[in-house]
Design an enzyme around this catalytic site. Structure first.
Site, short mmCIF file in Angstrom:
data_model
loop_
_atom_site.label_atom_id
_atom_site.label_comp_id
_atom_site.label_asym_id
_atom_site.label_seq_id
_atom_site.Cartn_x
_atom_site.Cartn_y
_atom_site.Cartn_z
N HIS A 178 0.83 -1.22 0.00
CA HIS A 178 0.00 0.00 0.00
C HIS A 178 0.86 1.26 0.00
O HIS A 178 0.85 2.00 -0.96
CB HIS A 178 -1.03 0.03 1.14
CG HIS A 178 -1.96 -1.14 1.14
ND1 HIS A 178 -2.74 -1.43 0.06
CD2 HIS A 178 -2.19 -2.11 2.07
CE1 HIS A 178 -3.44 -2.53 0.32
NE2 HIS A 178 -3.11 -2.96 1.53
N ASP A 223 -4.66 -8.01 -4.00
CA ASP A 223 -5.02 -7.86 -2.59
C ASP A 223 -6.37 -8.48 -2.25
O ASP A 223 -6.47 -9.67 -2.02
CB ASP A 223 -4.95 -6.35 -2.24
CG ASP A 223 -5.11 -6.07 -0.75
OD1 ASP A 223 -5.23 -7.03 0.03
OD2 ASP A 223 -5.10 -4.89 -0.37
ZN LIG Z 1 -3.45 -6.93 2.47
#
Ligand SMILES: [Zn+2]
Length: 445
Positions: A267, A318
Protein backbone atom coordinates in the site's frame (compact mmCIF):
# COMPACT_ATOMS: atom_id res chain seq x y z
CA UNK A 1 13.74 -29.04 -24.79
CA UNK A 2 10.47 -27.35 -25.73
CA UNK A 3 10.09 -24.39 -28.07
CA UNK A 4 7.58 -21.54 -28.09
CA UNK A 5 7.31 -19.16 -31.00
CA UNK A 6 5.85 -15.75 -30.19
CA UNK A 7 4.41 -13.59 -32.94
CA UNK A 8 5.46 -10.61 -30.77
CA UNK A 9 7.33 -10.67 -27.47
CA UNK A 10 8.12 -7.94 -24.94
CA UNK A 11 11.77 -8.23 -23.95
CA UNK A 12 11.75 -5.63 -21.17
CA UNK A 13 11.62 -1.83 -20.83
CA UNK A 14 14.93 -1.30 -22.63
CA UNK A 15 14.60 -3.72 -25.53
CA UNK A 16 10.88 -3.33 -26.14
CA UNK A 17 8.82 -5.52 -28.46
CA UNK A 18 10.44 -7.90 -30.93
CA UNK A 19 8.82 -9.90 -33.74
CA UNK A 20 8.92 -13.65 -34.39
CA UNK A 21 10.67 -14.58 -31.19
CA UNK A 22 11.67 -18.18 -30.49
CA UNK A 23 11.87 -19.06 -26.79
CA UNK A 24 13.59 -22.38 -26.16
CA UNK A 25 13.05 -23.96 -22.78
CA UNK A 26 15.16 -26.58 -21.03
CA UNK A 27 13.43 -28.00 -17.95
CA UNK A 28 11.78 -25.06 -16.21
CA UNK A 29 14.15 -22.37 -17.50
CA UNK A 30 14.66 -20.38 -20.67
CA UNK A 31 17.64 -21.71 -22.65
CA UNK A 32 17.61 -19.22 -25.52
CA UNK A 33 15.63 -16.28 -26.88
CA UNK A 34 16.07 -15.62 -30.60
CA UNK A 35 14.44 -12.72 -32.42
CA UNK A 36 13.34 -12.56 -36.06
CA UNK A 37 13.17 -16.26 -36.86
CA UNK A 38 10.49 -18.50 -38.32
CA UNK A 39 9.00 -21.20 -36.12
CA UNK A 40 10.91 -24.48 -36.32
CA UNK A 41 9.01 -27.75 -36.56
CA UNK A 42 7.52 -28.70 -33.20
CA UNK A 43 7.41 -25.18 -31.79
CA UNK A 44 4.13 -24.10 -30.20
CA UNK A 45 2.92 -20.90 -31.84
CA UNK A 46 1.81 -18.04 -29.61
CA UNK A 47 -0.35 -15.59 -31.56
CA UNK A 48 -0.48 -12.05 -30.19
CA UNK A 49 2.02 -10.56 -27.77
CA UNK A 50 3.91 -12.63 -25.21
CA UNK A 51 5.17 -11.09 -21.98
CA UNK A 52 6.88 -12.61 -18.94
CA UNK A 53 4.66 -14.13 -16.25
CA UNK A 54 2.72 -11.58 -14.22
CA UNK A 55 3.44 -11.41 -10.49
CA UNK A 56 0.64 -10.77 -8.03
CA UNK A 57 2.58 -9.23 -5.16
CA UNK A 58 -0.18 -9.19 -2.58
CA UNK A 59 -3.11 -11.55 -2.12
CA UNK A 60 -5.56 -12.59 0.55
CA UNK A 61 -7.15 -15.51 -1.28
CA UNK A 62 -10.22 -15.73 0.95
CA UNK A 63 -11.26 -12.12 0.27
CA UNK A 64 -12.36 -13.32 -3.18
CA UNK A 65 -15.54 -14.60 -1.52
CA UNK A 66 -16.45 -10.99 -0.63
CA UNK A 67 -16.37 -9.74 -4.22
CA UNK A 68 -19.44 -7.61 -4.88
CA UNK A 69 -20.84 -8.36 -1.44
CA UNK A 70 -19.63 -5.26 0.41
CA UNK A 71 -20.91 -2.56 -1.91
CA UNK A 72 -24.12 -1.52 -0.14
CA UNK A 73 -24.36 1.47 2.14
CA UNK A 74 -21.79 3.83 3.56
CA UNK A 75 -18.65 2.84 5.42
CA UNK A 76 -14.88 2.73 5.30
CA UNK A 77 -12.00 0.29 5.58
CA UNK A 78 -12.89 -0.48 9.18
CA UNK A 79 -16.55 -1.35 8.52
CA UNK A 80 -15.46 -3.47 5.54
CA UNK A 81 -13.06 -5.26 7.87
CA UNK A 82 -15.96 -6.46 10.05
CA UNK A 83 -17.49 -8.22 7.01
CA UNK A 84 -14.10 -9.69 6.15
CA UNK A 85 -13.68 -11.00 9.71
CA UNK A 86 -17.10 -12.66 9.54
CA UNK A 87 -15.98 -14.50 6.43
CA UNK A 88 -12.60 -15.42 7.94
CA UNK A 89 -14.41 -17.17 10.79
CA UNK A 90 -16.07 -19.62 8.37
CA UNK A 91 -12.87 -21.06 6.87
CA UNK A 92 -11.33 -24.41 7.68
CA UNK A 93 -8.48 -26.16 5.84
CA UNK A 94 -10.75 -28.08 3.44
CA UNK A 95 -12.83 -25.04 2.47
CA UNK A 96 -9.68 -22.95 2.22
CA UNK A 97 -8.11 -25.47 -0.14
CA UNK A 98 -11.18 -25.49 -2.37
CA UNK A 99 -11.51 -21.69 -2.42
CA UNK A 100 -7.80 -20.95 -2.87
CA UNK A 101 -7.48 -23.49 -5.69
CA UNK A 102 -10.27 -21.72 -7.57
CA UNK A 103 -8.88 -18.25 -6.82
CA UNK A 104 -5.38 -19.20 -7.93
CA UNK A 105 -6.86 -20.75 -11.06
CA UNK A 106 -8.61 -17.43 -11.72
CA UNK A 107 -5.20 -15.80 -11.35
CA UNK A 108 -3.66 -18.26 -13.82
CA UNK A 109 -6.35 -17.37 -16.36
CA UNK A 110 -5.39 -13.71 -15.82
CA UNK A 111 -1.73 -14.42 -16.66
CA UNK A 112 -0.48 -14.47 -13.08
CA UNK A 113 2.25 -17.08 -12.72
CA UNK A 114 3.32 -16.24 -9.15
CA UNK A 115 1.35 -14.97 -6.19
CA UNK A 116 2.43 -13.63 -2.82
CA UNK A 117 -0.17 -14.88 -0.35
CA UNK A 118 -0.12 -12.72 2.77
CA UNK A 119 -1.25 -15.49 5.08
CA UNK A 120 -2.37 -15.03 8.66
CA UNK A 121 -5.36 -17.39 9.04
CA UNK A 122 -3.13 -19.76 10.95
CA UNK A 123 -5.26 -21.46 13.59
CA UNK A 124 -8.80 -22.68 14.15
CA UNK A 125 -11.55 -20.11 14.85
CA UNK A 126 -11.01 -20.43 18.61
CA UNK A 127 -7.28 -19.78 18.21
CA UNK A 128 -6.19 -23.38 18.81
CA UNK A 129 -3.58 -24.78 16.45
CA UNK A 130 -4.74 -27.49 14.05
CA UNK A 131 -3.21 -30.97 14.40
CA UNK A 132 -0.58 -29.71 11.96
CA UNK A 133 -0.10 -26.08 13.06
CA UNK A 134 0.57 -25.19 9.42
CA UNK A 135 -2.48 -26.93 8.00
CA UNK A 136 -3.92 -23.69 6.62
CA UNK A 137 -0.60 -22.72 4.99
CA UNK A 138 -0.30 -26.24 3.59
CA UNK A 139 -3.77 -25.84 2.06
CA UNK A 140 -2.53 -22.74 0.23
CA UNK A 141 0.58 -24.53 -1.03
CA UNK A 142 -1.55 -27.44 -2.27
CA UNK A 143 -3.97 -24.98 -3.91
CA UNK A 144 -1.22 -23.22 -5.85
CA UNK A 145 0.07 -26.59 -7.06
CA UNK A 146 -3.39 -27.62 -8.25
CA UNK A 147 -3.82 -24.28 -10.03
CA UNK A 148 -0.35 -24.59 -11.61
CA UNK A 149 1.10 -21.29 -10.36
CA UNK A 150 4.02 -20.39 -8.11
CA UNK A 151 3.33 -19.42 -4.52
CA UNK A 152 5.35 -17.26 -2.20
CA UNK A 153 3.70 -18.14 1.09
CA UNK A 154 4.21 -15.00 3.14
CA UNK A 155 3.65 -16.43 6.59
CA UNK A 156 2.52 -13.42 8.55
CA UNK A 157 3.08 -12.57 12.19
CA UNK A 158 -0.02 -11.05 13.83
CA UNK A 159 0.14 -10.61 17.59
CA UNK A 160 -2.10 -7.85 18.92
CA UNK A 161 -5.25 -5.89 18.08
CA UNK A 162 -3.73 -2.41 18.13
CA UNK A 163 -0.85 -0.11 18.97
CA UNK A 164 -2.08 0.14 22.55
CA UNK A 165 -1.24 -3.54 23.00
CA UNK A 166 -4.84 -4.81 23.18
CA UNK A 167 -4.90 -8.59 22.78
CA UNK A 168 -6.46 -10.24 19.73
CA UNK A 169 -10.19 -10.79 20.14
CA UNK A 170 -13.10 -12.37 18.27
CA UNK A 171 -12.26 -13.39 14.70
CA UNK A 172 -8.67 -12.23 15.21
CA UNK A 173 -7.72 -14.94 17.70
CA UNK A 174 -6.99 -17.40 14.91
CA UNK A 175 -4.35 -15.04 13.47
CA UNK A 176 -2.06 -15.08 16.52
CA UNK A 177 0.84 -17.27 17.63
CA UNK A 178 1.22 -15.59 21.04
CA UNK A 179 4.68 -14.13 20.46
CA UNK A 180 7.23 -13.71 17.70
CA UNK A 181 9.34 -16.68 18.78
CA UNK A 182 6.32 -18.98 18.55
CA UNK A 183 5.55 -17.47 15.13
CA UNK A 184 9.15 -18.15 14.03
CA UNK A 185 9.02 -21.74 15.22
CA UNK A 186 5.75 -22.48 13.43
CA UNK A 187 6.73 -20.67 10.22
CA UNK A 188 10.12 -22.38 10.32
CA UNK A 189 8.38 -25.76 10.09
CA UNK A 190 6.87 -24.92 6.69
CA UNK A 191 8.62 -26.81 3.90
CA UNK A 192 9.60 -25.22 0.64
CA UNK A 193 9.11 -27.34 -2.46
CA UNK A 194 9.19 -26.79 -6.22
CA UNK A 195 6.89 -23.86 -6.91
CA UNK A 196 6.58 -22.82 -3.25
CA UNK A 197 8.78 -20.35 -1.38
CA UNK A 198 8.22 -19.48 2.27
CA UNK A 199 8.66 -15.80 3.14
CA UNK A 200 7.90 -13.67 6.18
CA UNK A 201 5.20 -11.11 6.86
CA UNK A 202 4.66 -8.46 9.49
CA UNK A 203 0.94 -7.79 9.43
CA UNK A 204 1.35 -4.09 10.24
CA UNK A 205 2.82 -1.82 12.89
CA UNK A 206 -0.61 -2.09 14.56
CA UNK A 207 -0.40 -5.85 14.95
CA UNK A 208 3.32 -6.39 15.68
CA UNK A 209 5.43 -4.44 18.17
CA UNK A 210 8.95 -3.28 17.20
CA UNK A 211 10.78 -6.03 19.11
CA UNK A 212 8.66 -8.70 17.44
CA UNK A 213 9.11 -6.98 14.06
CA UNK A 214 12.87 -7.28 14.52
CA UNK A 215 12.52 -11.01 15.22
CA UNK A 216 10.53 -11.50 12.01
CA UNK A 217 13.02 -9.41 10.01
CA UNK A 218 15.93 -11.47 11.36
CA UNK A 219 14.12 -14.72 10.45
CA UNK A 220 13.69 -13.53 6.86
CA UNK A 221 17.27 -12.21 6.60
CA UNK A 222 18.73 -15.48 7.88
CA UNK A 223 16.86 -17.41 5.19
CA UNK A 224 17.41 -14.74 2.52
CA UNK A 225 13.67 -14.65 1.86
CA UNK A 226 11.34 -11.70 1.21
CA UNK A 227 9.70 -9.77 4.04
CA UNK A 228 6.38 -8.03 3.41
CA UNK A 229 4.29 -5.72 5.57
CA UNK A 230 1.16 -3.62 5.25
CA UNK A 231 2.30 -0.01 5.62
CA UNK A 232 0.29 3.17 6.04
CA UNK A 233 -2.83 1.98 4.22
CA UNK A 234 -5.07 4.09 6.45
CA UNK A 235 -4.70 7.56 7.96
CA UNK A 236 -6.05 6.21 11.27
CA UNK A 237 -3.12 3.78 11.44
CA UNK A 238 -0.61 6.59 10.86
CA UNK A 239 -2.26 8.80 13.49
CA UNK A 240 -2.41 6.00 16.06
CA UNK A 241 1.23 5.14 15.42
CA UNK A 242 2.33 8.77 15.83
CA UNK A 243 0.29 9.07 19.03
CA UNK A 244 1.64 5.84 20.52
CA UNK A 245 5.29 6.02 19.43
CA UNK A 246 5.99 9.52 18.10
CA UNK A 247 6.97 7.92 14.79
CA UNK A 248 5.25 7.23 11.49
CA UNK A 249 4.75 3.56 10.58
CA UNK A 250 7.63 3.77 8.08
CA UNK A 251 9.97 5.30 10.67
CA UNK A 252 8.96 2.71 13.25
CA UNK A 253 9.50 -0.12 10.76
CA UNK A 254 12.90 1.27 9.84
CA UNK A 255 13.93 1.49 13.50
CA UNK A 256 13.05 -2.21 13.88
CA UNK A 257 15.27 -3.13 10.91
CA UNK A 258 12.36 -4.07 8.70
CA UNK A 259 13.10 -1.95 5.61
CA UNK A 260 15.58 -3.01 2.92
CA UNK A 261 15.98 -4.42 -0.58
CA UNK A 262 14.25 -7.72 0.26
CA UNK A 263 11.34 -5.91 1.91
CA UNK A 264 8.06 -4.94 0.31
CA UNK A 265 5.80 -2.29 1.84
CA UNK A 266 2.24 -3.01 0.76
CA UNK A 267 0.00 0.00 0.00
CA UNK A 268 2.42 2.75 1.18
CA UNK A 269 -0.47 5.16 0.76
CA UNK A 270 -0.24 7.80 3.47
CA UNK A 271 3.45 8.69 3.59
CA UNK A 272 5.33 11.82 4.57
CA UNK A 273 8.14 13.09 2.36
CA UNK A 274 10.59 11.63 4.88
CA UNK A 275 8.84 8.26 4.68
CA UNK A 276 9.20 8.27 0.89
CA UNK A 277 12.92 9.03 1.25
CA UNK A 278 13.26 6.27 3.85
CA UNK A 279 11.65 3.62 1.65
CA UNK A 280 13.63 4.76 -1.39
CA UNK A 281 17.01 4.95 0.36
CA UNK A 282 16.63 1.44 1.78
CA UNK A 283 15.57 0.03 -1.62
CA UNK A 284 12.28 -1.14 -0.14
CA UNK A 285 9.77 -2.15 -2.82
CA UNK A 286 6.32 -0.55 -2.74
CA UNK A 287 3.43 -2.84 -3.67
CA UNK A 288 0.44 -0.86 -4.92
CA UNK A 289 -2.98 -2.52 -4.97
CA UNK A 290 -5.04 0.19 -6.67
CA UNK A 291 -8.25 -1.75 -7.31
CA UNK A 292 -8.45 -2.63 -3.62
CA UNK A 293 -7.29 0.78 -2.46
CA UNK A 294 -10.08 2.44 -4.44
CA UNK A 295 -12.61 -0.18 -3.33
CA UNK A 296 -11.75 0.43 0.34
CA UNK A 297 -11.48 4.21 -0.03
CA UNK A 298 -7.88 4.06 1.20
CA UNK A 299 -6.48 6.93 -0.86
CA UNK A 300 -3.84 7.31 -3.59
CA UNK A 301 -0.21 6.61 -2.73
CA UNK A 302 2.80 8.55 -4.04
CA UNK A 303 3.94 6.06 -6.69
CA UNK A 304 5.98 8.51 -8.77
CA UNK A 305 7.74 9.96 -5.72
CA UNK A 306 8.56 6.47 -4.43
CA UNK A 307 9.99 5.39 -7.78
CA UNK A 308 12.04 8.60 -7.97
CA UNK A 309 13.35 7.98 -4.45
CA UNK A 310 14.58 4.50 -5.43
CA UNK A 311 11.73 2.14 -4.53
CA UNK A 312 10.88 -0.48 -7.14
CA UNK A 313 7.11 -0.67 -7.70
CA UNK A 314 5.09 -3.86 -7.88
CA UNK A 315 1.38 -4.67 -7.95
CA UNK A 316 -1.14 -6.79 -6.09
CA UNK A 317 -4.81 -7.63 -6.40
CA UNK A 318 -5.02 -7.86 -2.59
CA UNK A 319 -8.76 -8.22 -1.80
CA UNK A 320 -9.54 -9.40 -5.35
CA UNK A 321 -12.23 -6.82 -6.00
CA UNK A 322 -11.04 -7.80 -9.46
CA UNK A 323 -8.12 -10.04 -10.49
CA UNK A 324 -6.55 -8.21 -13.39
CA UNK A 325 -2.95 -6.98 -13.25
CA UNK A 326 -3.40 -4.88 -16.38
CA UNK A 327 -6.06 -2.95 -14.49
CA UNK A 328 -3.73 -2.60 -11.47
CA UNK A 329 -0.89 -1.41 -13.73
CA UNK A 330 -2.82 1.34 -15.49
CA UNK A 331 -4.53 2.38 -12.25
CA UNK A 332 -1.16 3.41 -10.79
CA UNK A 333 -0.87 5.98 -13.57
CA UNK A 334 -4.55 6.90 -13.81
CA UNK A 335 -4.99 7.43 -10.06
CA UNK A 336 -1.97 9.69 -10.05
CA UNK A 337 -3.50 11.68 -12.91
CA UNK A 338 -6.66 12.23 -10.86
CA UNK A 339 -4.65 13.23 -7.80
CA UNK A 340 -2.36 15.66 -9.67
CA UNK A 341 -4.41 16.79 -12.70
CA UNK A 342 -1.38 15.89 -14.84
CA UNK A 343 -0.79 13.00 -17.29
CA UNK A 344 2.21 10.83 -18.02
CA UNK A 345 3.76 10.00 -14.64
CA UNK A 346 4.80 6.45 -15.57
CA UNK A 347 5.89 4.99 -18.90
CA UNK A 348 3.70 2.06 -19.98
CA UNK A 349 6.78 -0.18 -20.12
CA UNK A 350 7.63 0.71 -16.52
CA UNK A 351 4.10 -0.22 -15.44
CA UNK A 352 4.49 -3.55 -17.24
CA UNK A 353 7.83 -4.02 -15.48
CA UNK A 354 6.04 -3.49 -12.14
CA UNK A 355 3.58 -6.23 -13.13
CA UNK A 356 6.34 -8.65 -14.17
CA UNK A 357 10.05 -8.43 -13.24
CA UNK A 358 9.77 -6.15 -10.21
CA UNK A 359 6.90 -8.20 -8.83
CA UNK A 360 8.86 -11.43 -9.26
CA UNK A 361 11.84 -9.85 -7.47
CA UNK A 362 9.58 -8.89 -4.56
CA UNK A 363 8.32 -12.48 -4.34
CA UNK A 364 11.78 -14.06 -4.58
CA UNK A 365 11.33 -15.71 -8.00
CA UNK A 366 13.96 -15.65 -10.72
CA UNK A 367 11.27 -14.93 -13.29
CA UNK A 368 9.55 -11.96 -14.89
CA UNK A 369 12.06 -11.48 -17.73
CA UNK A 370 12.25 -13.28 -21.07
CA UNK A 371 15.96 -14.05 -20.95
CA UNK A 372 18.21 -17.12 -20.87
CA UNK A 373 18.54 -18.65 -17.43
CA UNK A 374 15.28 -17.25 -16.11
CA UNK A 375 12.27 -19.33 -15.15
CA UNK A 376 10.20 -19.91 -18.27
CA UNK A 377 6.94 -18.15 -17.43
CA UNK A 378 5.29 -16.91 -20.63
CA UNK A 379 1.97 -15.11 -20.85
CA UNK A 380 0.34 -14.45 -24.19
CA UNK A 381 -2.32 -11.85 -24.83
CA UNK A 382 -4.34 -12.13 -28.02
CA UNK A 383 -4.56 -8.94 -30.07
CA UNK A 384 -7.76 -9.83 -31.89
CA UNK A 385 -10.30 -8.89 -29.24
CA UNK A 386 -12.44 -5.77 -29.63
CA UNK A 387 -10.35 -4.22 -26.86
CA UNK A 388 -7.00 -4.72 -28.55
CA UNK A 389 -7.74 -4.92 -32.26
CA UNK A 390 -5.46 -2.48 -34.09
CA UNK A 391 -2.90 -2.49 -31.29
CA UNK A 392 0.21 -3.01 -33.38
CA UNK A 393 2.83 -1.67 -33.45
CA UNK A 394 2.62 0.19 -30.11
CA UNK A 395 1.43 -3.01 -28.50
CA UNK A 396 2.79 -2.40 -24.99
CA UNK A 397 1.03 0.93 -24.56
CA UNK A 398 -2.28 -0.60 -25.58
CA UNK A 399 -1.62 -3.72 -23.55
CA UNK A 400 -1.19 -1.66 -20.39
CA UNK A 401 -4.00 0.79 -21.06
CA UNK A 402 -6.64 -1.40 -22.73
CA UNK A 403 -6.03 -5.12 -22.12
CA UNK A 404 -7.98 -7.05 -19.53
CA UNK A 405 -7.38 -10.38 -17.84
CA UNK A 406 -9.92 -11.86 -20.29
CA UNK A 407 -7.50 -11.19 -23.18
CA UNK A 408 -4.93 -13.69 -21.86
CA UNK A 409 -4.95 -16.72 -24.14
CA UNK A 410 -1.95 -18.82 -23.04
CA UNK A 411 0.02 -19.17 -19.83
CA UNK A 412 3.20 -21.19 -19.42
CA UNK A 413 4.65 -21.64 -15.92
CA UNK A 414 8.17 -23.05 -15.71
CA UNK A 415 7.90 -24.46 -19.22
CA UNK A 416 4.54 -26.16 -18.56
CA UNK A 417 1.41 -24.85 -20.25
CA UNK A 418 -1.32 -24.18 -17.70
CA UNK A 419 -3.71 -22.12 -19.83
CA UNK A 420 -4.35 -22.69 -23.55
CA UNK A 421 -6.94 -20.87 -25.67
CA UNK A 422 -8.12 -19.15 -22.50
CA UNK A 423 -8.92 -22.51 -20.88
CA UNK A 424 -7.37 -23.73 -17.61
CA UNK A 425 -5.84 -27.11 -18.41
CA UNK A 426 -5.68 -28.33 -14.79
CA UNK A 427 -8.82 -26.97 -13.11
CA UNK A 428 -11.15 -26.88 -16.11
CA UNK A 429 -14.25 -24.77 -15.39
CA UNK A 430 -12.79 -22.16 -13.03
CA UNK A 431 -16.05 -20.21 -12.78
CA UNK A 432 -17.87 -23.30 -11.54
CA UNK A 433 -15.07 -24.04 -9.06
CA UNK A 434 -15.29 -20.50 -7.68
CA UNK A 435 -19.08 -20.72 -7.46
CA UNK A 436 -18.95 -23.98 -5.49
CA UNK A 437 -16.22 -22.78 -3.13
CA UNK A 438 -17.95 -19.49 -2.36
CA UNK A 439 -21.39 -21.06 -1.95
CA UNK A 440 -19.91 -23.41 0.66
CA UNK A 441 -18.89 -20.41 2.77
CA UNK A 442 -22.25 -18.65 2.61
CA UNK A 443 -20.64 -15.21 2.87
CA UNK A 444 -22.56 -12.01 3.59
CA UNK A 445 -25.20 -11.09 0.92
ZN1 LIG B 1 -3.45 -6.93 2.47
Amino acid sequence: MTAWHAELAWLGPERGVAERVLVEVEGERVAAVTEGVDPPAGATRLAGITVPGLANGHSHAFHRALRGRTQRGPGDFWSWRELMYRLAATLDPDRYLELATAVYAEMALAGITAVGEFHYLHHDPTGRPYADPNQMGEALAEAAGRAGIRLTLIDTCYLRAGLDGRPLAGAQVRFGDGDADAWAERAGALRERPGVLVAAGVHSVRAVDPTAMATVAAWAAERRRPLHLHLSEQRAEVEACLAATGRTPAALAESAGVLGPRTTAVHATHLTGEDVARLGATGTTACFCPTTERDLADGVGPARALADAGSPLCLGSDSHAVIDLFEEARAVELDERLATERRGHHRPADLLQAATGSGMDALGWDAGRLAPGRLADLVTVGLDSVRLAGARPAAVDQLVFAATAADVTSVVVGGRQVVADGHHLLVGDVGAALGRAIAALDPAP
